[in-house]
Design an enzyme around this catalytic site. Structure first.
Site, PDB file in Angstrom:
ATOM      1  CG  LEU A 289      -3.206  -4.103  -5.374  1.00 49.61           C
ATOM      2  CD1 LEU A 289      -4.897  -4.938  -4.745  1.00 49.61           C
ATOM      3  CD2 LEU A 289      -2.446  -4.353  -6.053  1.00 49.61           C
TER       4      LEU A 289
ATOM      5  CE1 TYR B 169      -5.362  10.254  -8.289  1.00 48.87           C
ATOM      6  CE2 TYR B 169      -4.967  11.203  -6.159  1.00 48.87           C
ATOM      7  CZ  TYR B 169      -4.617  10.147  -6.759  1.00 48.87           C
ATOM      8  OH  TYR B 169      -4.311   8.867  -6.937  1.00 48.87           O
TER       9      TYR B 169
ATOM     10  CE1 TYR C 292       6.289   6.432  -8.961  1.00 48.91           C
ATOM     11  CE2 TYR C 292       3.956   6.699  -9.057  1.00 48.91           C
ATOM     12  CZ  TYR C 292       5.220   7.280  -8.957  1.00 48.91           C
ATOM     13  OH  TYR C 292       5.675   8.548  -9.219  1.00 48.91           O
TER      14      TYR C 292
ATOM     15  CE  LYS D 222      -3.625   6.475  -3.440  1.00 45.77           C
ATOM     16  NZ  LYS D 222      -3.312   5.179  -4.069  1.00 45.77           N
TER      17      LYS D 222
HETATM   18  P1  NAD Z   1       0.148   0.351 -12.478  1.00 47.59           P
HETATM   19  O1  NAD Z   1      -1.423  -0.054 -13.134  1.00 47.59           O
HETATM   20  O2  NAD Z   1       0.737   1.186 -13.188  1.00 47.59           O
HETATM   21  O3  NAD Z   1       0.219  -0.215 -11.330  1.00 47.59           O
HETATM   22  C1  NAD Z   1      -0.730  -1.317 -10.946  1.00 47.59           C
HETATM   23  C2  NAD Z   1      -0.342  -2.488 -10.157  1.00 47.59           C
HETATM   24  O4  NAD Z   1      -1.233  -3.125 -10.156  1.00 47.59           O
HETATM   25  C3  NAD Z   1       0.171  -3.181 -11.889  1.00 47.59           C
HETATM   26  O5  NAD Z   1       1.422  -4.105 -12.119  1.00 47.59           O
HETATM   27  C4  NAD Z   1      -1.510  -4.121 -12.086  1.00 47.59           C
HETATM   28  O6  NAD Z   1      -1.014  -5.953 -12.500  1.00 47.59           O
HETATM   29  C5  NAD Z   1      -1.422  -4.421 -10.237  1.00 47.59           C
HETATM   30  N1  NAD Z   1      -2.584  -4.910 -10.102  1.00 47.59           N
HETATM   31  C6  NAD Z   1      -3.621  -4.655 -10.391  1.00 47.59           C
HETATM   32  N2  NAD Z   1      -4.826  -5.188  -9.341  1.00 47.59           N
HETATM   33  C7  NAD Z   1      -4.515  -6.451  -9.038  1.00 47.59           C
HETATM   34  C8  NAD Z   1      -4.750  -7.496  -8.814  1.00 47.59           C
HETATM   35  N3  NAD Z   1      -6.707  -7.311  -8.119  1.00 47.59           N
HETATM   36  N4  NAD Z   1      -4.256  -8.231  -8.025  1.00 47.59           N
HETATM   37  C9  NAD Z   1      -2.933  -7.855  -8.090  1.00 47.59           C
HETATM   38  N5  NAD Z   1      -2.252  -6.795  -9.391  1.00 47.59           N
HETATM   39  C10 NAD Z   1      -3.480  -6.737  -9.479  1.00 47.59           C
HETATM   40  O7  NAD Z   1      -0.103   1.994 -11.617  1.00 47.59           O
HETATM   41  P2  NAD Z   1       0.286   2.953 -10.804  1.00 47.59           P
HETATM   42  O8  NAD Z   1       0.502   4.283 -11.207  1.00 47.59           O
HETATM   43  O9  NAD Z   1       1.605   2.420 -10.651  1.00 47.59           O
HETATM   44  O10 NAD Z   1       0.040   2.797  -9.319  1.00 47.59           O
HETATM   45  C11 NAD Z   1       0.279   2.220  -7.751  1.00 47.59           C
HETATM   46  C12 NAD Z   1      -0.258   3.263  -7.065  1.00 47.59           C
HETATM   47  O11 NAD Z   1       1.037   4.540  -6.885  1.00 47.59           O
HETATM   48  C13 NAD Z   1      -1.340   3.383  -6.615  1.00 47.59           C
HETATM   49  O12 NAD Z   1      -1.604   3.685  -5.293  1.00 47.59           O
HETATM   50  C14 NAD Z   1      -1.663   4.637  -7.416  1.00 47.59           C
HETATM   51  O13 NAD Z   1      -2.226   5.950  -7.052  1.00 47.59           O
HETATM   52  C15 NAD Z   1      -0.188   6.113  -6.816  1.00 47.59           C
HETATM   53  N6  NAD Z   1      -0.159   6.567  -7.551  1.00 47.59           N
HETATM   54  C16 NAD Z   1       0.295   6.864  -8.945  1.00 47.59           C
HETATM   55  C17 NAD Z   1       0.362   7.506  -9.461  1.00 47.59           C
HETATM   56  C18 NAD Z   1       1.058   7.902 -10.642  1.00 47.59           C
HETATM   57  O14 NAD Z   1       1.278   9.028 -11.388  1.00 47.59           O
HETATM   58  N7  NAD Z   1       1.062   6.865 -11.481  1.00 47.59           N
HETATM   59  C19 NAD Z   1       1.089   8.883  -8.804  1.00 47.59           C
HETATM   60  C20 NAD Z   1       0.898   8.855  -7.050  1.00 47.59           C
HETATM   61  C21 NAD Z   1       0.689   7.277  -6.741  1.00 47.59           C
END
Ligand code: NAD
Length: 390
Positions: free
Chosen positions: A138, A233, A52, A242
């Site tokens: 993150l 979750y 995202y 969350k």
């Molecule tokens: P992802 O793993 O694809 O991306 C996470 C990003 O954070 C990556 O770019 C990673 O390199 C970066 N990151 C992690 N630790 C870091 C640090 N210490 N310093 C700098 N960068 C760091 O994850 P995602 O699924 O896109 O999740 C992003 C957000 O969206 C989260 O809050 C997640 O809970 C939320 N979300 C995800 C979903 C899903 O189904 N994937 C659904 C709803 C909400």
């Protein structure tokens, strides 16, 4: 080198630079082809290299022509190891953005650390003056706070254990799994890692340095999902984090910067692949949403967030002031179909009840594999530069 996928558990330890680049280009092309609202011009994305966060950065750049600074925590190639896919995605994004005349810089460091915040804020002050949008995306398994303590998050229930179906992705077998409850200490550590504390530290640091516009907006991402995933979750340890993130949005808003939680759709990302029960739910959901013509990936979600919910006049929110990008996922008709398939699914009928091929396609594409037009038998240069990092 010739780069092939090496999957261990729920991650792939290799990544393909050309595949990542083509996948980033596909996201850019999608956004370029849409209508655009008027949006922010100076954007900070924390967690910008995948999922995202990457899609948010691409949308801000290509919908609004925004200058973007991305904070990532990724590895360049070294020896016979490829770089992480986030590294290749970021290199590709910057290359395209620069060619299109857009400002794009990246800081590779732990977003939780004060030094990273200081470095990024200095860059903002020097290059952009102030930011007008901060995306906090993150997803991390652990966080080291400024006092040097490292907290690890867990993906467990709260209170009672929970038994339901899950899928062993390696063997494509459906079986029952019992997820144990987290201890109180584990819950509070998960809140430390995935709650809102670090998000607020970013906003406070930007305000203290006069590096954020008074009318800026900030957004972080959450998930709710249907009953079957709740113990794991929304009501589990991650759900407590969350809840804290949501409470933090109210605090940040009360202190002057409009902060939103966007509740996004469940999608295959490096983070969601690690959650028990959820990948089976996602594969069924993909099947149903695709059959109903309403499936979206990260880029479609983030395009809608920015152009139709956040910056198309007043923010479009629910009764609790949250943005709902899970509106299509949570439609009653979609969830009724998912529930029926969930009840009936077994190892034997997996292919008719779930879109496992779609799940795996998205999973491999996170690492640049299975992308159309890429010759995976060709010799590839793994040592790719991110222009602003060098
Ligand atoms: P992802 O793993 O694809 O991306 C996470 C990003 O954070 C990556 O770019 C990673 O390199 C970066 N990151 C992690 N630790 C870091 C640090 N210490 N310093 C700098 N960068 C760091 O994850 P995602 O699924 O896109 O999740 C992003 C957000 O969206 C989260 O809050 C997640 O809970 C939320 N979300 C995800 C979903 C899903 O189904 N994937 C659904 C709803 C909400």
């Amino acid at each position: 080198m010739v780069i092939q996928p090496k999957v261990r558990g729920f991650i792939c330890t290799t990544a393909h630079p050309e595949g990542c680049k083509a996948a980033v280009k596909e996201q850019i092309d999608f956004v370029k082809a849409q209508k655009h609202a008027d949006g922010p011009q100076k954007v900070l994305v924390v967690g910008a290299s995948m999922g995202y966060g990457l899609a948010s950065r691409i949308t801000a750049a290509y919908s609004f022509g925004a200058a973007t600074i991305g904070v990532i925590f990724d590895k360049p190639a070294s020896g016979n190891k490829t770089a992480s896919s986030g590294w290749y995605n970021t290199a590709a994004f910057e290359e395209f953005a620069l060619a299109d005349g857009l400002y794009a810089k990246t800081v590779n460091g732990d977003a939780n650390a004060k030094e990273t915040k200081d470095f990024v804020i200095e860059m903002i002050k020097k290059d952009l003056g102030k930011v007008d949008l901060v995306v906090y995306s993150l997803a991390a398994p652990r966080r080291t706070t400024d006092d040097g303590v490292t907290y690890s998050s867990v993906l467990k229930t709260v209170g009672e254990p929970y038994t339901n179906k899950t899928i062993d992705l390696k063997n494509r077998v459906v079986s029952d799994i019992t997820v144990p409850p987290a201890t109180e200490e584990e819950v509070s550590a998960t809140v430390k890692v995935m709650g809102g504390e670090d998000w607020k530290s970013w906003i406070d640091a930007l305000k203290a340095a006069d590096a954020i516009e008074d009318n800026a907006v900030t957004v972080a991402y959450s998930y709710i999902g249907p009953d079957i995933t709740h113990p794991m979750y929304a009501d589990g340890s991650i759900g407590k984090a969350k809840d804290h993130l949501f409470a933090t949005s109210k605090e940040i808003t009360a202190e002057g910067i409009k902060a939103y939680i966007s509740v996004n759709k469940a999608l295959v990302t490096q983070s969601s692949a690690a959650i028990p029960i959820v990948p089976l739910y996602i594969s069924i959901l993909y099947k149903v949403m695709k059959a109903n013509g309403v499936h979206e990936g990260c880029i479609q979600q983030m395009y809608r967030l920015m152009n139709q919910k956040l910056f198309a006049g007043d923010a479009v929110v629910d009764e609790e002031n949250r943005i709902r990008l899970d509106d299509l996922e949570m439609q009653e008709s979609i969830q009724n179909e998912v529930r029926q398939l969930w009840q009936d699914i077994t190892t034997e009928n997996l292919s008719s009840h779930a879109d496992l091929d779609g799940y795996f396609k998205d999973f491999y594409q996170l690492f640049g594999f299975g992308v159309e037009g890429i010759d995976y038998s060709a010799d590839t240069n793994a040592d790719v530069r991110i222009p602003s990092i060098g």
